[in-house]
Scaffold this active site. Structure first.
Site, PDB file in Angstrom:
ATOM      1  CB  ILE A  27      -1.004   0.139   1.187  1.00  0.00           C
ATOM      2  CG1 ILE A  27      -1.823  -1.340   0.970  1.00  0.00           C
ATOM      3  CG2 ILE A  27      -1.491   1.177   1.447  1.00  0.00           C
ATOM      4  CD1 ILE A  27      -2.686  -1.681   2.621  1.00  0.00           C
ATOM      5  CG  ASP A  28       4.587   3.090   2.438  1.00  0.00           C
ATOM      6  OD1 ASP A  28       3.951   4.375   2.274  1.00  0.00           O
ATOM      7  OD2 ASP A  28       5.745   3.148   3.104  1.00  0.00           O
ATOM      8  CG  ASP A  29       6.346   0.539  -3.008  1.00  0.00           C
ATOM      9  OD1 ASP A  29       7.301   0.963  -3.722  1.00  0.00           O
ATOM     10  OD2 ASP A  29       6.768  -0.030  -1.657  1.00  0.00           O
ATOM     11  CD  GLU A  75       4.906   8.369  -1.070  1.00  0.00           C
ATOM     12  OE1 GLU A  75       5.634   9.021  -1.741  1.00  0.00           O
ATOM     13  OE2 GLU A  75       4.416   8.863  -0.057  1.00  0.00           O
ATOM     14  CG  HIS A  92       3.325   7.702   2.759  1.00  0.00           C
ATOM     15  ND1 HIS A  92       4.333   6.937   2.964  1.00  0.00           N
ATOM     16  CD2 HIS A  92       3.927   9.009   3.252  1.00  0.00           C
ATOM     17  CE1 HIS A  92       5.576   7.433   3.775  1.00  0.00           C
ATOM     18  NE2 HIS A  92       5.135   8.717   3.589  1.00  0.00           N
TER      19      HIS A  92
END
Length: 655
Positions: free
Chosen positions: A398-400, A403, A474
């Site tokens: 989810i973070d990638d 971003e 993020h």
């Protein structure tokens, strides 16, 4: 006195609180502009021809030691690889004979044991000064018996430790239904990928001939595993220790047919998750254990699965100019590329710059279009995310995804419909991965069972994946940029973030060190989502950041802040952590403040002539405290982002 450069633990560095505002000076702006231009040139020069960026991902020497132990176990260890790895391992030894898990950190027992054994494989004399110093320290810390489980598993593979003296992990675990406690999907994806192959290893209990004894690593070689009383039966530790004894008994009476079937099922599970490049999950530890497990199930080294698996492990090696060979635990091209794209755009590179367009083309091609392990808990959710690595279709994170979406929106691509479609899929997938409490984790949904961390087997770091402030921030920033700040699901994420703020005004950093990373992630997200700069949560964070600024104008935080509150926001100033503090302050409207001016000046003054920054300190985490990471591109992308927002304004997105 700070932590010394030879890696010894030092006293907590002092700091001086600096607050108040002043007008931004022409000198500060000029210095920031010059530093930004040099950093842009450096970053553009280091883009791969295919469009991606990737810095080295440095962890600790257990990666290198276990690589040699794997090759010894499989009978494929060669002298060139061994000596190159040994050169790197020796170079990381501290003056007291130990090895640490991060630069400037204290000696760590398991890491030191594994490094010592690797050097013995390389032919280092146990009587040599550097080896004798290491073994004496190991004995003083309790010897092999006090090492973590994973270290003792590696030693058991060669008879240096007894399998009976290790926690049991039965392969029948693969059959636990998804609603049952301790089923494999109760573990975080990184732990799941490691535990499944280790159930096979635990059941097979292989022992290869030991090339030498390790008596010098025991406090008493006649009694290598001294008796330890069990924890009280009424405690969780006591319950799981007794459960482990039951499992040891089960190992002796397991139904042979059921056990063979369970191991075959675990083997199929492993093979089904092998990536196109031969690796598993894009990370080295699960790949190592998967190779061992499949080999024990009868796969020979020429089998395509193992041949490609071993080839993938070679791609984790970084050969240095001095001939040393360092093993990366993982590779971070998607993460590095999206962060580099954001940095360059925010620094003023034209939004249609050819290198930015090429980066977007590469990222779009990396979108994952099929279900993975995440779909076990979200079976009806359409795919639409990105992973961290070159090849990892089973585990987008989810973070990638957040971003990458932010990066895509900063570039003027010649096919905007293609970008729109990808971001829409990412939005749908990200909303579908929201946990019940309103936050977002890295890989899974509601992966919060309290039981996996209680297992005696799981002493190697975090094994579950609960929501974290940095990932949730993020996501909120990404969704706000898509015009969804007022969506009820986004508001739940904002509410969760506000509830997670510490009393001092900071936020905990799960995937970066530590409160500086958490705060540097959350404040820009909350402001992007519409919180006014005067909001009490924002003002508390500003006051905290001003209070922890170092005397030199930068910010730093040692990894010991994860285990010792006295280290919170204490440490040598680093480029990445200074940038995180600046990103929060700039988002909070502090562009003209003295704290920002001093932080920007520190970045400009410490920049090297080639436009880069030097940063030996580890500012990333795999598991807080237990597994630390030095992302070599962090020292470049985050300072450039901060300088760009200082020069052009926090909301600048290319031009």
């Amino acid at each position: 006195m700070t932590a010394t450069t030879d890696g010894s633990a030092g006293a907590i560095p002092p700091r001086t609180a600096v607050a108040g505002e002043t007008a931004r000076t022409p000198a500060a702006l000029d210095g920031a502009q010059q530093a930004s231009r040099r950093a842009i040139e450096y970053l553009l020069a280091h883009q791969d021809a295919e469009g991606w960026w990737k810095g080295d991902l440095e962890t600790n020497v257990t990666m290198d030691a276990e690589d040699l132990l794997l090759r010894q176990f499989l009978g494929i260890r060669d002298e060139e690889t061994t000596q190159a790895s040994a050169l790197f391992i020796r170079g990381e030894q501290r003056a007291d004979g130990t090895w640490a898990t991060f630069y400037g950190g204290p000696g760590e027992l398991s890491t030191t044991i594994e490094a010592y054994v690797a050097l013995r494989l390389a032919g280092d004399d146990p009587e040599a000064a550097h080896m004798a110093k290491a073994s004496a320290w190991i004995r003083a810390q309790g010897g092999i018996a006090s090492a973590r489980v994973f270290t003792r598993i590696w030693l058991a593979l060669f008879g240096w430790w007894k399998w009976d003296d290790l926690p049991e992990l039965p392969p029948e675990l693969i059959y636990f239904p998804k609603w049952f406690p301790l089923n494999i999907y109760d573990f975080g994806c990184w732990a799941r990928q490691t535990i499944v192959p280790l159930t096979i290893v635990s059941a097979k209990r292989p022992v290869r001939p030991a090339p030498f004894p390790l008596d010098e690593l025991h406090t008493d070689a006649r009694e290598p595993n001294p008796y330890k009383p069990l924890a009280p039966a009424a405690s969780w530790d006591g319950v799981f220790q007794r459960l482990d004894k039951v499992l040891h008994t089960y190992h002796k009476v397991a139904v042979p047919g059921l056990r063979r079937m369970a191991m075959r099922s675990a083997g199929r599970w492993i093979v089904e998750r092998q990536e196109n490049d031969g690796c598993w999950g894009g990370i080295q530890p699960p790949a190592v254990y998967s190779v061992i497990a499949l080999h024990l199930l009868g796969y020979d080294l020429d089998h395509p699965v193992l041949r490609e698996g071993l080839a993938s492990l070679d791609r984790f090696a970084v050969w240095r100019e001095d001939g040393a060979r360092m093993i990366e635990a993982c590779q971070s091209p998607v993460w590095d590329t999206c962060l580099a794209t954001i940095a360059l755009a925010d620094a003023g590179l034209p939004a249609d710059h050819p290198q930015l367009v090429k980066a977007v083309d590469w990222m779009l091609a990396e979108e994952i279009a099929r279900p993975g392990d995440w779909s076990v808990r979200r079976p009806g959710l359409a795919p639409g995310g990105w992973a961290f690595e070159f090849h990892n279709d089973n585990y987008p994170d989810i973070d990638d995804t957040a971003e990458v979406a932010l990066a895509l929106r900063r570039v003027r691509h010649p096919d905007p419909a293609r970008v729109d479609d990808a971001v829409k899929r990412a939005t749908t997938w990200t909303y579908g991965m929201q946990s019940k409490n309103g936050g977002w984790a890295a890989f899974d949904v509601d992966n919060t069972s309290p039981f996996p961390n209680r297992l005696p087997f799981c002493d190697f770091g975090e094994v579950i994946d609960p929501p974290s402030a940095d990932v949730t921030a993020h996501v909120v920033e990404f969704l706000a940029g898509e015009g969804k700040a007022h969506d009820p699901r986004t508001r739940r994420g904002i509410t969760w973030l506000l509830a997670e703020q510490e009393a001092n005004g900071a936020w905990f950093g799960r995937w970066g060190v530590n409160y500086l990373y958490g705060t540097g992630s959350v404040v820009p997200a909350l402001v992007a989502a519409g919180l006014p700069e005067a909001h009490p949560a924002i003002r508390r964070s500003v006051s905290w950041l001003e209070s922890v600024q170092n005397d030199d104008g930068g910010w730093g935080e040692d990894l010991r802040s994860y285990v010792d509150e006295a280290w919170v926001a204490r440490g040598e100033s680093t480029a990445s952590q200074t940038a995180w503090a600046l990103l929060a302050l700039l988002a909070a409207g502090e562009r003209e403040s003295k704290a920002v001016e001093r932080g920007v000046a520190w970045l400009a003054e410490t920049q090297r002539e080639d436009g880069s920054w030097d940063e030996p300190y580890f500012t990333g985490t795999g598991f807080p405290w237990d597994f630390s990471i030095n992302y070599h591109l962090y020292r470049q992308v985050f300072p450039l982002t901060a300088l760009g927002r200082y020069v052009n304004g926090p909301g600048h997105e290319g031009g």
